[in-house]
Structures are given as C-alpha cells and as structure tokens.
Design an enzyme around this catalytic site. Structure first.
Site, PDB file in Angstrom:
ATOM      1  CG  ASN A 151      -1.841   1.088   1.353  1.00 47.30           C
ATOM      2  OD1 ASN A 151      -1.821   2.001   0.515  1.00 47.30           O
ATOM      3  ND2 ASN A 151      -2.693   1.053   2.354  1.00 47.30           N
ATOM      4  NE  ARG A 209      -6.447   0.918   0.351  1.00 44.38           N
ATOM      5  CZ  ARG A 209      -6.532   1.965   1.160  1.00 44.38           C
ATOM      6  NH1 ARG A 209      -5.498   2.352   1.860  1.00 44.38           N
ATOM      7  NH2 ARG A 209      -7.677   2.601   1.281  1.00 44.38           N
ATOM      8  CG  HIS A 269     -13.144   2.170   4.038  1.00 46.88           C
ATOM      9  ND1 HIS A 269     -13.859   3.086   4.779  1.00 46.88           N
ATOM     10  CD2 HIS A 269     -11.838   2.422   4.288  1.00 46.88           C
ATOM     11  CE1 HIS A 269     -13.022   3.848   5.448  1.00 46.88           C
ATOM     12  NE2 HIS A 269     -11.784   3.473   5.164  1.00 46.88           N
ATOM     13  NE  ARG A 320     -10.567  11.646   4.461  1.00 48.88           N
ATOM     14  CZ  ARG A 320     -10.329  10.344   4.372  1.00 48.88           C
ATOM     15  NH1 ARG A 320     -11.273   9.469   4.665  1.00 48.88           N
ATOM     16  NH2 ARG A 320      -9.166   9.917   3.968  1.00 48.88           N
ATOM     17  CD  GLU A 340      -8.973  -2.042   4.808  1.00 42.59           C
ATOM     18  OE1 GLU A 340      -8.485  -1.682   5.903  1.00 42.59           O
ATOM     19  OE2 GLU A 340      -9.365  -1.252   3.945  1.00 42.59           O
TER      20      GLU A 340
END
Ligand code: ADP
Length: 405
Positions: free
Chosen positions: A7, A95, A184, A245, A388
């Site tokens: 990633n 990813r 996600h 956020r 993940e």
C-alpha cells in the site's frame, strides 16, 4: 505461494508478505516519512519457531524506490528475513484507491490498466499517483512476479444509478464521471464474507449493514451480498464523521467560507479533510483520547462523540429502509472492533428495528469474529476484525489462478 501486498502512500509504504498456504502474513511493516531526515522502517517477521521479531531502522529514505529496496533487503535478511530469494514471491498485490467506472474487479496490471489508473488521477489526486509509483517500482524489482491491482472502489460497483448519481447537471457525470463511488471496498467485502462464514449462511441470502470505523469511516448497505449503497462518495470525504474529515456537510458551507473567511478552495479542501471531524470538534482525532476526555466530563469531547455516533445511527435507519429487511450489522475497524461504548451508543434504542445489544457480550474483549446481540435479537449485531491486506492477497491469488498462471 507467497504474495506481497503493498500500500503505497505519498510518504509511506505499508507491506505484508503472505504465505497463502496458511493464509497468514509471515512478515509485515511500514516505511514512514520517505524523503524526510527522520525516516523510519519498522519490520516484523515470524521466525520458524513462531516467535515474532521486530526491527526498526531509522534514517533518511530518499525515495520510494530506495525504500522498497530496503524492505526487500529485510525480507531477505539472514536474521529478520522470511525468504531466501526474491523469486519466491509469486505476485505483488497493490492497493489502488480509485478504479473509476471501468476497473470493477482486481486485474493483472498491464499498460492498459496503468493508463486507466492514470486517467482516474483527477478522481483521487492524493492516492492514485502514489499507487502508480508503487506499481512502477515493484515492477522494476520483482521482475518475475505478477503485479495485480485491487481497487478500494471495486466492491461498490453494484450500487445502482439512483444511489450513485448526484442531483447535479447530468453533463458533470457524462463529461467528468462525477458520481458516488465509495471506498473501503476490500474491508466491507471481507467482513461480509467472514460474517457469512460465521453464520454458516450463503452471502447471497444475507442483507447487512457493515460499519467500518477507523481513522477513515464508512458504512455499506449490502443486499444479497452486493453493495447497494455506501456513505463515501466521489471522494472519501462524504458520509460519516471521521478522525479529521467532516463527512456530510451542506455544500454551501464551502462557498460561505470563501466569501466570509476569505479562504481559497485549497484551504477549504484542507480544512474539510485534515482539520474537521473529531479533530475539528474537540481537538483530537484519536477516539481513545476522545473517550477518555468525554468520560472525564470534557464538554467538547462529549459533543464530538455525540455527533460521531449520531451520524452512524442515522445511516443505520437510512440503510435499513434501503435494504427493506436486515439480517446483521457488522462493526469493524480500530474503533468498531475495540470500543464497546461507541457500539452501545450507536445501537441504543433501536429495539423497534429489531436491534438489541447484549451488554456483557458487547463488553467482552476479543480478537475473533463474535456476536454481541441478545439471543433473540432479530438483527444480529457482530464485531468482525477486518483484514484488508489478507483480502488483497486472496484477490491477487484468485486473479492469477483464474488467468491460468
Ligand atoms: P486506519 O483507518 O488508519 O487503519 P484503525 O482502523 O487502526 O485506523 O483505527 C484507528 C482508530 O481506532 C483511532 O481513532 C483509535 O483511537 C481507534 N482505537 C484503537 N483502539 C481503540 C480502543 N481500544 N478504543 C477506542 N478506539 C480505539
């Protein structure tokens, strides 16, 4: 078969090397602050006796290429390594944040795929360029390994038009592909599959709401195993309140800030992404900190917690209506997996919807998939740890096997 999952971010590379015969990571780590003087590589490796070794290397890492070279050196290291030769790595799974409308499932990377990821840069300017860097340098190091891209957006490609279109002039969609995509995806998909295994029911017979609460946060409405709606939109800014956020706001607030605080578009973007959410409301983006302060009667921490949990409760109602019937709710991510208080507050007073938590089960700690609802709750409430990276490794393996490699 060994698969390396990478990633790549603007100044970091996270990695895990999986042995797919045991579906387990045998080495993992993170390279941080690439380009800065205080760079750091933290590497973990499982020894043959099962003991976990850790090594930290501090010092400037000039660029991603040099960083990945350092990671490879550690994977091969006599003391901290887990492979003897680079050729033991069959594939590298990357990813990639934005697959746009065209890349809807994991793919073996070729020039066409690279061009589409490049074309999607305007949709994910903070992520796709760095993911491409990772692909390029991994290709130059692992010359014999298959390179596979797994997209954060892919799981949500089943969302129907009525849920993904914004009510904006249709040319914006036609010309710029401005629409909701969702993110996600690997996490929502992974926990939904784990839930179906746990309940011993076919995924295509289950309606679920998955709630991923990490630093970023999103929910998905999953009908018969397929995503039909999700809270993040064209970018990961929409939807739930997150660490930094804002999630959903009235779009006119941006115009108000430009007019009344003289803020530029970039400054507004920065505030909405980096200093809003929990951090904006109470000064901390770490839920552990927020909980501690809230429980010591800190007013702003209490407000931040209330706004955070209320938004999730509201979306449960919305997604229940979208789905028509609901079998389970799944909590995952650092907050979803670890905070019984967050889960309890979200599910409080939802008995009329058939959602009822068992306090003892909810408070019990655990690292495995578990049920936290009362015995006769119509809707099962579950905590399922996400993984993940494992999902990316599994998808990578499937793609190369399906291609006959
Ligand atoms: P990322 O999205 O970066 O992968 P994580 O999924 O690890 O992040 O989630 C990070 C969040 O999880 C942080 O807000 C952290 O405070 C929270 N968290 C971790 N452990 C706990 C805990 N025991 N109780 C409450 N929150 C926790």
């Amino acid at each position: 078969m060994k698969i390396l999952v990478i990633n790549t971010g603007s100044s970091s590379i996270k990695y895990q090397l999986f042995d797919m015969n045991i579906n387990k990571a045998i080495a993992s780590g993170i390279l941080e602050k690439i380009g800065e003087t205080d760079g750091r590589l933290t590497h973990f490796a499982d020894s043959k006796t099962g003991e976990r070794k850790k090594v930290v290397k501090d010092g400037k890492i000039e660029d991603h290429q040099k960083g990945l070279n350092q990671i490879v050196a550690l994977l091969l290291d006599r003391e901290f390594g887990v492979i003897r030769d680079i050729s033991e790595i069959t594939a590298v799974g990357h990813r990639v944040v934005h697959g746009g409308e065209n890349l809807r499932s994991p793919v073996i990377i070729n020039n066409d795929v690279i061009n589409v990821i490049k074309k999607n840069i305007p949709l994910a300017p903070l992520h796709n360029p760095h993911n491409l860097t990772g692909i390029e340098i991994a290709g130059s190091i692992f010359t014999n390994a298959h390179q596979v891209a797994v997209f954060d957006t892919a799981f949500h490609h089943t969302i129907p038009e009525k849920a993904y279109l914004y009510a904006l002039p249709i040319e914006f969609y036609k010309e710029h592909k401005i629409r909701r995509y969702g993110f996600h995806g690997t996490s929502h998909s992974y926990v939904s599959e784990e839930c179906s295994k746990y309940l011993k029911k076919n995924l295509c017979e289950l309606n679920m709401i998955t709630i991923h609460l990490g630093n970023g946060a999103s929910m998905a409405a999953i009908k018969n195993g397929q995503s039909i709606d999700t809270t993040m939109g064209m970018t990961p800014l929409e939807g739930l309140v997150m660490g930094t956020r804002s999630g959903d706001i009235d779009p006119s607030i941006a115009i108000f800030l430009a007019d009344n605080r003289n803020m530029s578009i970039r400054e507004i973007d920065n505030v909405l992404n980096k200093s809003s959410g929990l951090k904006g409301l109470c000064g901390s983006n770490d839920m552990r900190d927020v909980l501690q302060r809230k429980n010591a009667d800190d007013y702003l921490a209490k407000i931040a917690f209330d706004v955070y949990t209320y938004r999730i409760k509201k979306y449960i109602g919305a997604y229940f209506a979208s789905l028509g019937s609901l079998d389970c709710i799944i909590f995952t991510g650092g907050i979803g997996e670890n905070s019984s208080e967050v889960r309890q507050t979200i599910c409080h007073n939802l008995e009329n919807l058939g959602i009822e938590i068992d306090q003892d089960k909810n408070n019990a700690a655990g690292n495995e998939a578990r049920e936290i609802s009362v015995f006769n709750s119509k809707v099962k409430v579950m905590v399922i740890p996400t993984n993940e990276e494992l999902k990316i490794a599994q998808e990578t393996k499937n793609v190369i096997e399906n291609q006959g490699f």
